[in-house]
Design a protein around this motif. Structure first.
Motif, PDB file in Angstrom:
ATOM      1  N   GLY A   1      53.901  58.295  44.099  1.00 52.94           N
ATOM      2  CA  GLY A   1      54.366  57.169  43.303  1.00 52.94           C
ATOM      3  C   GLY A   1      55.798  57.293  42.839  1.00 52.94           C
ATOM      4  N   ALA A   2      56.244  58.530  42.578  1.00 52.21           N
ATOM      5  CA  ALA A   2      57.591  58.697  42.041  1.00 52.21           C
ATOM      6  C   ALA A   2      58.082  60.122  42.253  1.00 52.21           C
ATOM      7  CB  ALA A   2      57.614  58.371  40.547  1.00 52.21           C
ATOM      8  N   THR A   3      59.393  60.238  42.184  1.00 50.50           N
ATOM      9  CA  THR A   3      60.064  61.529  42.165  1.00 50.50           C
ATOM     10  C   THR A   3      60.994  61.529  40.966  1.00 50.50           C
ATOM     11  OG1 THR A   3      59.995  61.772  44.567  1.00 50.50           O
ATOM     12  CG2 THR A   3      61.618  63.086  43.397  1.00 50.50           C
TER      13      THR A   3
ATOM     14  N   VAL B   1      68.602  62.342  46.957  1.00 49.52           N
ATOM     15  CA  VAL B   1      67.182  62.193  46.604  1.00 49.52           C
ATOM     16  C   VAL B   1      66.869  60.724  46.342  1.00 49.52           C
ATOM     17  CG1 VAL B   1      65.445  62.718  44.844  1.00 49.52           C
ATOM     18  CG2 VAL B   1      66.883  64.546  45.755  1.00 49.52           C
ATOM     19  N   SER B   2      67.760  60.030  45.647  1.00 51.24           N
ATOM     20  CA  SER B   2      67.566  58.604  45.380  1.00 51.24           C
ATOM     21  C   SER B   2      67.485  57.807  46.684  1.00 51.24           C
ATOM     22  CB  SER B   2      68.706  58.090  44.502  1.00 51.24           C
ATOM     23  OG  SER B   2      68.579  56.710  44.280  1.00 51.24           O
ATOM     24  N   ALA B   3      68.363  58.118  47.626  1.00 47.83           N
ATOM     25  CA  ALA B   3      68.353  57.427  48.920  1.00 47.83           C
ATOM     26  C   ALA B   3      67.067  57.731  49.686  1.00 47.83           C
ATOM     27  CB  ALA B   3      69.570  57.823  49.748  1.00 47.83           C
ATOM     28  N   CYS B   4      66.619  58.967  49.636  1.00 43.44           N
ATOM     29  CA  CYS B   4      65.374  59.353  50.305  1.00 43.44           C
ATOM     30  C   CYS B   4      64.191  58.599  49.694  1.00 43.44           C
ATOM     31  CB  CYS B   4      65.175  60.858  50.195  1.00 43.44           C
ATOM     32  SG  CYS B   4      63.658  61.457  50.958  1.00 43.44           S
ATOM     33  N   CYS B   5      64.169  58.524  48.370  1.00 40.74           N
ATOM     34  CA  CYS B   5      63.086  57.793  47.701  1.00 40.74           C
ATOM     35  C   CYS B   5      63.114  56.311  48.070  1.00 40.74           C
ATOM     36  CB  CYS B   5      63.197  57.959  46.182  1.00 40.74           C
ATOM     37  SG  CYS B   5      62.733  59.592  45.594  1.00 40.74           S
ATOM     38  N   ALA B   6      64.294  55.731  48.129  1.00 37.76           N
ATOM     39  CA  ALA B   6      64.411  54.321  48.499  1.00 37.76           C
ATOM     40  C   ALA B   6      63.885  54.089  49.907  1.00 37.76           C
ATOM     41  CB  ALA B   6      65.862  53.859  48.380  1.00 37.76           C
ATOM     42  N   SER B   7      64.192  55.002  50.822  1.00 36.82           N
ATOM     43  CA  SER B   7      63.724  54.828  52.201  1.00 36.82           C
ATOM     44  C   SER B   7      62.213  54.996  52.324  1.00 36.82           C
ATOM     45  CB  SER B   7      64.436  55.811  53.139  1.00 36.82           C
ATOM     46  OG  SER B   7      63.988  57.132  52.915  1.00 36.82           O
ATOM     47  N   GLU B   8      61.606  55.742  51.399  1.00 38.70           N
ATOM     48  CA  GLU B   8      60.154  55.961  51.416  1.00 38.70           C
ATOM     49  C   GLU B   8      59.423  55.002  50.468  1.00 38.70           C
ATOM     50  OE1 GLU B   8      58.369  57.994  53.272  1.00 38.70           O
ATOM     51  OE2 GLU B   8      60.004  59.085  54.241  1.00 38.70           O
ATOM     52  N   ASN B   9      60.169  54.105  49.796  1.00 37.84           N
ATOM     53  CA  ASN B   9      59.601  53.170  48.830  1.00 37.84           C
ATOM     54  C   ASN B   9      58.915  53.902  47.677  1.00 37.84           C
ATOM     55  OD1 ASN B   9      59.276  50.590  47.830  1.00 37.84           O
ATOM     56  ND2 ASN B   9      57.280  50.307  48.836  1.00 37.84           N
TER      57      ASN B   9
END
Length: 169
Positions: A127-129, A146-154
């Motif tokens: 759900g979140a990082t 990390v923010s970009a990775c999270c955005a790509s993984e929704n």
């Protein structure tokens, strides 16, 4: 089986359980929505010499932890020993609370991609990082990756302010 909602906590230099803003929030906030906490400590090769983590006879895939400008080591042996002892102490603290601590060597974004892929393969929802924000050029680059990775993984990303530092003063 109930729906999982895993929170990945990327530990940086906040190597403590007491007075930790993320752990304090989770312990004191009802209804945060997470079913699991996965604390992950990432030892980054640009800050620490990681050749000790590499199997004998194998060359490191990472460059030496030297500054770009002066070529000096970013972390001396005494600090490296202190950080290693602090990581093991944090691991023991998590274990005394019935949890654990994953320790990885590499870049934050690569580690996160690998973990998310593995959790999703097991049918778990991430759900979140979250991570504690830090000042510094390299640290901001880590947060951005990390923010970009999270955005790509929704996946939701949150960078927490650690109130023990008074940056504006």
């Amino acid at each position: 089986m109930s729906e999982s909602n895993v929170l990945i906590y990327l530990v940086r230099r906040d190597l403590r359980v007491s007075d930790n803003p993320i752990l304090h929030h989770l312990a004191t906030t009802e209804g945060h929505g997470f079913t699991h906490l996965l604390p992950v400590c990432v030892v980054t090769p640009n800050q620490y010499e990681v050749s000790g983590f590499i199997n004998d006879g194998t060359s490191s895939p990472f460059p030496e932890a030297r500054s770009i400008v002066g070529g000096f080591w970013r972390c001396g042996p005494h600090r490296a020993k202190f950080v290693a002892e602090s990581i093991w102490d944090l691991k023991n603290s998590f274990e005394s609370l019935g949890s654990g601590l994953i320790i990885r060597v590499g870049q934050f974004s690569d580690t996160l991609k690998s973990l998310v892929g593995g959790l999703k393969a097991e049918g778990l929802n991430v759900g979140a990082t979250w991570m504690v924000s830090q000042e510094g050029y390299d640290e901001k680059l880590e947060e951005d990756s990390v923010s970009a990775c999270c955005a790509s993984e929704n996946i939701e990303f949150k960078s927490w302010v650690d109130e023990k530092y008074f940056i504006d003063e």
